[in-house]
Design a protein around this motif. Structure first.
Motif, PDB file in Angstrom:
ATOM      1  N   GLY A 112       0.819  -1.195   0.000  1.00 56.09           N
ATOM      2  CA  GLY A 112       0.000   0.000   0.000  1.00 56.09           C
ATOM      3  C   GLY A 112       0.858   1.252   0.000  1.00 56.09           C
ATOM      4  O   GLY A 112       2.079   1.213  -0.035  1.00 56.09           O
ATOM      5  N   ARG A 113       0.214   2.398   0.073  1.00 53.75           N
ATOM      6  CA  ARG A 113       0.916   3.677   0.001  1.00 53.75           C
ATOM      7  C   ARG A 113       1.576   3.987   1.327  1.00 53.75           C
ATOM      8  O   ARG A 113       0.933   4.009   2.371  1.00 53.75           O
ATOM      9  N   PRO A 114       2.895   4.217   1.352  1.00 52.18           N
ATOM     10  CA  PRO A 114       3.563   4.530   2.607  1.00 52.18           C
ATOM     11  C   PRO A 114       2.971   5.771   3.245  1.00 52.18           C
ATOM     12  O   PRO A 114       2.580   6.721   2.574  1.00 52.18           O
ATOM     13  N   ALA A 115       2.960   5.772   4.582  1.00 52.78           N
ATOM     14  CA  ALA A 115       2.295   6.847   5.298  1.00 52.78           C
ATOM     15  C   ALA A 115       3.024   8.172   5.194  1.00 52.78           C
ATOM     16  O   ALA A 115       2.430   9.218   5.363  1.00 52.78           O
ATOM     17  N   SER A 116       4.341   8.157   4.937  1.00 58.98           N
ATOM     18  CA  SER A 116       5.089   9.402   4.922  1.00 58.98           C
ATOM     19  C   SER A 116       5.519   9.812   3.526  1.00 58.98           C
ATOM     20  O   SER A 116       6.443  10.581   3.353  1.00 58.98           O
ATOM     21  N   GLY A 117       4.865   9.277   2.519  1.00 54.93           N
ATOM     22  CA  GLY A 117       5.207   9.622   1.152  1.00 54.93           C
ATOM     23  C   GLY A 117       5.837   8.442   0.455  1.00 54.93           C
ATOM     24  O   GLY A 117       6.308   7.503   1.084  1.00 54.93           O
TER      25      GLY A 117
ATOM     26  N   GLY B 174       7.966   5.675  -0.872  1.00 55.05           N
ATOM     27  CA  GLY B 174       9.289   5.161  -0.581  1.00 55.05           C
ATOM     28  C   GLY B 174       9.879   5.625   0.728  1.00 55.05           C
ATOM     29  O   GLY B 174      11.025   5.327   1.033  1.00 55.05           O
ATOM     30  N   ASP B 175       9.149   6.360   1.544  1.00 55.29           N
ATOM     31  CA  ASP B 175       9.700   6.913   2.776  1.00 55.29           C
ATOM     32  C   ASP B 175       8.933   6.381   3.964  1.00 55.29           C
ATOM     33  O   ASP B 175       7.775   6.706   4.166  1.00 55.29           O
ATOM     34  N   ARG B 176       9.580   5.544   4.791  1.00 53.58           N
ATOM     35  CA  ARG B 176       8.936   5.002   5.979  1.00 53.58           C
ATOM     36  C   ARG B 176       9.547   5.573   7.242  1.00 53.58           C
ATOM     37  O   ARG B 176       9.278   5.102   8.331  1.00 53.58           O
ATOM     38  N   ARG B 177      10.398   6.570   7.115  1.00 53.60           N
ATOM     39  CA  ARG B 177      11.129   7.042   8.280  1.00 53.60           C
ATOM     40  C   ARG B 177      10.319   7.983   9.153  1.00 53.60           C
ATOM     41  O   ARG B 177      10.641   8.172  10.313  1.00 53.60           O
ATOM     42  N   GLY B 178       9.298   8.614   8.614  1.00 57.14           N
ATOM     43  CA  GLY B 178       8.519   9.549   9.395  1.00 57.14           C
ATOM     44  C   GLY B 178       9.254  10.861   9.588  1.00 57.14           C
ATOM     45  O   GLY B 178      10.288  11.119   8.970  1.00 57.14           O
ATOM     46  N   PRO B 179       8.742  11.728  10.469  1.00 59.38           N
ATOM     47  CA  PRO B 179       9.360  13.036  10.675  1.00 59.38           C
ATOM     48  C   PRO B 179      10.759  12.910  11.255  1.00 59.38           C
ATOM     49  O   PRO B 179      11.060  11.988  12.001  1.00 59.38           O
ATOM     50  N   ALA B 180      11.615  13.856  10.908  1.00 55.23           N
ATOM     51  CA  ALA B 180      12.961  13.885  11.479  1.00 55.23           C
ATOM     52  C   ALA B 180      12.904  14.497  12.872  1.00 55.23           C
ATOM     53  O   ALA B 180      12.094  15.389  13.139  1.00 55.23           O
ATOM     54  N   PRO B 181      13.752  14.022  13.797  1.00 53.04           N
ATOM     55  CA  PRO B 181      13.728  14.578  15.148  1.00 53.04           C
ATOM     56  C   PRO B 181      14.210  16.014  15.172  1.00 53.04           C
ATOM     57  O   PRO B 181      15.063  16.415  14.384  1.00 53.04           O
TER      58      PRO B 181
ATOM     59  N   PRO C 148       2.160  15.637  14.799  1.00 47.79           N
ATOM     60  CA  PRO C 148       1.398  15.943  13.583  1.00 47.79           C
ATOM     61  C   PRO C 148       0.384  17.051  13.852  1.00 47.79           C
ATOM     62  O   PRO C 148      -0.207  17.124  14.928  1.00 47.79           O
ATOM     63  N   THR C 149       0.196  17.908  12.883  1.00 54.94           N
ATOM     64  CA  THR C 149      -0.784  18.971  13.031  1.00 54.94           C
ATOM     65  C   THR C 149      -2.193  18.410  12.846  1.00 54.94           C
ATOM     66  O   THR C 149      -2.377  17.282  12.377  1.00 54.94           O
ATOM     67  N   ARG C 150      -3.170  19.213  13.193  1.00 51.01           N
ATOM     68  CA  ARG C 150      -4.557  18.787  13.013  1.00 51.01           C
ATOM     69  C   ARG C 150      -4.851  18.480  11.551  1.00 51.01           C
ATOM     70  O   ARG C 150      -5.526  17.500  11.232  1.00 51.01           O
ATOM     71  N   ASP C 151      -4.323  19.293  10.656  1.00 53.01           N
ATOM     72  CA  ASP C 151      -4.543  19.055   9.229  1.00 53.01           C
ATOM     73  C   ASP C 151      -3.855  17.769   8.772  1.00 53.01           C
ATOM     74  O   ASP C 151      -4.396  17.026   7.940  1.00 53.01           O
ATOM     75  N   GLU C 152      -2.667  17.518   9.287  1.00 51.55           N
ATOM     76  CA  GLU C 152      -1.948  16.293   8.916  1.00 51.55           C
ATOM     77  C   GLU C 152      -2.690  15.054   9.410  1.00 51.55           C
ATOM     78  O   GLU C 152      -2.751  14.033   8.710  1.00 51.55           O
ATOM     79  N   LEU C 153      -3.254  15.133  10.598  1.00 52.05           N
ATOM     80  CA  LEU C 153      -4.022  14.000  11.117  1.00 52.05           C
ATOM     81  C   LEU C 153      -5.283  13.772  10.288  1.00 52.05           C
ATOM     82  O   LEU C 153      -5.631  12.631   9.969  1.00 52.05           O
TER      83      LEU C 153
ATOM     84  N   PRO D 248      -4.512   0.997  11.773  1.00 56.22           N
ATOM     85  CA  PRO D 248      -3.677   2.130  12.178  1.00 56.22           C
ATOM     86  C   PRO D 248      -4.525   3.306  12.653  1.00 56.22           C
ATOM     87  O   PRO D 248      -5.584   3.598  12.096  1.00 56.22           O
ATOM     88  N   GLY D 249      -4.044   3.977  13.680  1.00 62.60           N
ATOM     89  CA  GLY D 249      -4.648   5.235  14.081  1.00 62.60           C
ATOM     90  C   GLY D 249      -4.131   6.362  13.199  1.00 62.60           C
ATOM     91  O   GLY D 249      -3.181   6.194  12.426  1.00 62.60           O
ATOM     92  N   LEU D 250      -4.741   7.521  13.319  1.00 53.34           N
ATOM     93  CA  LEU D 250      -4.330   8.651  12.482  1.00 53.34           C
ATOM     94  C   LEU D 250      -2.904   9.087  12.780  1.00 53.34           C
ATOM     95  O   LEU D 250      -2.166   9.494  11.880  1.00 53.34           O
ATOM     96  N   TRP D 251      -2.508   9.008  14.041  1.00 52.05           N
ATOM     97  CA  TRP D 251      -1.152   9.402  14.412  1.00 52.05           C
ATOM     98  C   TRP D 251      -0.137   8.489  13.723  1.00 52.05           C
ATOM     99  O   TRP D 251       0.871   8.952  13.184  1.00 52.05           O
TER     100      TRP D 251
END
Length: 225
Positions: free
Chosen positions: A24-29, A31-38, A47-52, A77-80
């Motif tokens: 399926g489509r990765p959640a962070s775009g 080919g990218d499964r890393r999520g936000p950078a620290p 995540p912002t309200r719009d992102e959720l 999966p939850g929205l977060w």
């Protein structure tokens, strides 16, 4: 301070290689499964309200590889999680502490470290792939279809144990209205089945300690057989 889990248990055996790509489509775009950078001091942005809101119905890739010791199965999966790309990512979810308390990992891991789990013989998938704000938004038909999809996935990847985290979802999806926690009498595509409590912070019936104890029972069973 020692990082050994309570009771001196060790994590599962090390496995070479990296986890198989999710579906399926990765959640962070793409080919990218890393999520936000620290950010500063290793803190990850919320995540912002719009992102959720945009994460609704998104598909979170599986964390899976052939021949795992235990494949954990969330409800969906939850929205977060869908927004970050990390399983059980919402603050307050007790999956990662229970994994550590149960002896599956040598230390308490952050969801962003999820790609290390297959090295401990652990994977994560979901009964229903699409993300939602709450699990009770799913229909019984989705859970039944998800159970069949899980059977096909287990037949392909051949984990030794399959652990569903949520007894109500298990009862509905697998048509076992009287199922209880722990080992199940039936198998799924050859894998042993286990039902765990839902680690969501909304599940007030279980404390962090009792959740850890439930995970530890599975850990012990998975090392004995």
């Amino acid at each position: 301070m020692s990082t050994e889990p309570p009771g001196g248990r060790r994590p599962g055996r090390s496995r070479p290689g990296s986890p198989a790509p999710g579906h399926g489509r990765p959640a962070s775009g793409p080919g990218d499964r890393r999520g936000p950078a620290p950010g500063p001091a290793g803190r990850y942005p919320r995540p912002t309200r719009d992102e959720l809101a945009a994460a609704a119905d998104r598909i979170l890739p599986d964390l899976i590889a052939p021949g795992l010791d235990v494949l954990f199965v969330g409800i969906n999966p939850g929205l977060w999680s869908a927004a970050t790309g990390w399983h059980f990512a919402r603050p307050g979810n007790r999956f990662w502490p229970a994994l550590y308390r149960g002896g599956f990992t040598p230390r308490l891991m952050h969801p962003s470290e999820q790609d290390e789990l297959p090295g401990y013989g652990i994977g994560i998938t979901n009964m229903v792939a699409r993300a939602s704000a709450r699990a009770d938004e799913l229909t019984p038909a989705e859970l039944v279809a998800g159970a069949e999809a899980l059977r096909l996935k287990v037949a392909r990847y051949r984990p030794r144990w399959v652990a569903v985290v949520g007894v109500t979802a298990y009862r509905i999806g697998f048509g076992r209205p009287k199922a209880t926690f722990g080992a199940q009498p039936e198998r799924l595509a050859g894998a042993r089945l286990w039902v765990l409590p839902n680690p969501s912070g909304l599940n007030a019936h279980f404390t962090p300690e009792s959740l850890g104890a439930a995970f530890a029972e599975l850990r012990q069973a998975s090392t004995e057989l």
